[in-house]
Scaffold this active site. Sequence first.
Site, PDB file in Angstrom:
ATOM      1  N   PRO A   1      29.703  33.484  42.918  1.00 49.06           N
ATOM      2  CA  PRO A   1      28.254  34.156  42.613  1.00 49.06           C
ATOM      3  C   PRO A   1      28.341  34.349  41.278  1.00 49.06           C
ATOM      4  CG  PRO A   1      28.856  34.614  44.664  1.00 49.06           C
ATOM      5  CD  PRO A   1      30.076  33.947  44.078  1.00 49.06           C
ATOM      6  N   GLU A   2      27.406  33.905  40.334  1.00 50.22           N
ATOM      7  CA  GLU A   2      27.098  34.544  38.940  1.00 50.22           C
ATOM      8  C   GLU A   2      25.832  35.533  39.103  1.00 50.22           C
ATOM      9  OE1 GLU A   2      29.181  34.251  36.512  1.00 50.22           O
ATOM     10  OE2 GLU A   2      30.485  32.547  37.245  1.00 50.22           O
TER      11      GLU A   2
ATOM     12  N   HIS B   1      34.285  35.134  59.555  1.00 46.83           N
ATOM     13  CA  HIS B   1      34.157  35.492  58.198  1.00 46.83           C
ATOM     14  C   HIS B   1      32.789  36.470  58.043  1.00 46.83           C
ATOM     15  CE1 HIS B   1      37.287  32.612  57.223  1.00 46.83           C
ATOM     16  NE2 HIS B   1      36.323  31.594  57.381  1.00 46.83           N
TER      17      HIS B   1
ATOM     18  N   ARG C   1      36.633  34.280  51.636  1.00 43.77           N
ATOM     19  CA  ARG C   1      37.868  34.747  50.873  1.00 43.77           C
ATOM     20  C   ARG C   1      38.258  36.250  50.610  1.00 43.77           C
ATOM     21  NH1 ARG C   1      38.262  30.815  45.804  1.00 43.77           N
ATOM     22  NH2 ARG C   1      40.194  31.873  45.485  1.00 43.77           N
TER      23      ARG C   1
ATOM     24  N   ARG D   1      34.690  43.326  15.473  1.00 45.16           N
ATOM     25  CA  ARG D   1      35.461  42.562  16.624  1.00 45.16           C
ATOM     26  C   ARG D   1      35.792  40.971  16.043  1.00 45.16           C
ATOM     27  NH1 ARG D   1      36.331  45.910  20.955  1.00 45.16           N
ATOM     28  NH2 ARG D   1      34.751  47.329  21.191  1.00 45.16           N
TER      29      ARG D   1
END
Length: 270
Positions: A2-3, A90, A108, A150
């Site tokens: 999931p983003e 799960h 997981r 940077r």
Amino acid sequence: MPELPEVEVTRRGLAPHLAGRLISAVAVREPRLRWPVPQAVRKLAGRTVRAIGRRGKYLLIDCGDGHLIVHLGMSGSLRLLPSGTPAQKHDHFDLVLGDQTLRLRDPRRFGAVLWTAGALEAHPLLAHLGVEPLSRALAPARLYALTRGRRTRIKQFLMDARHIVGVGNIYASESLFRAGIDPRTPARRLSLERCAALSRAIKETLRLAIRAGGSSLRDFVGADGHAGEFQTRTWVYDRAGLPCRRCATPVRRLVQGARATYFCPACQTR
Ligand SMILES: [Zn+2]
């Protein structure tokens, strides 16, 4: 995995169902998630959920005198189910809100369910997070200031959560295409003008993904809980060798920091 857009879609989908609800019970079936689920989480019954916020990919469930911090990890999903629905393998955590139950499934177990009674901005997981890309804080001048000095390539800079949170691999490639910036450009070389184009591109890219996910909002309220697969059409991501959608030059793929980067060598310049 999931983003940020998936997490934001989850937040928006859950908010109207959670805010104002009394927590009637908590079930922790498996406390061994990415970090152990603390004992305090088991004692939340009797509190009322005030609101559900987000910082980066962490969901923050405001319970009045503290926050439940939930992270979906690699494979987690949250669903709202009728209370009493039998738990399956799960299904590690339940927040029971009367007749509805918020349930975390995480095959997981890289996800997290934590509790903090302290200030969120001081929490070790949140304290070092960078700017929220969808907030006003990611203004051109801020991005310009952040990139000064940077030497890192801009693609890797964008993916570093200490600078900006939640710009994953797909979104970094897509944002740089939209802004016309070569992903190999050293961050410090970007002009203020290009920083403005890039901050706009990041917001547009994330908003499009959130909108695409909006259609799956119903899915995790009562159904299979899968809000993860957004069908967005990409400009360059995963299109190596295919013609650029803007100029027809073949899209190039390269590897930066062990992650694949896609870009158009004609539309994107240093
Ligand atoms: Zn092109």
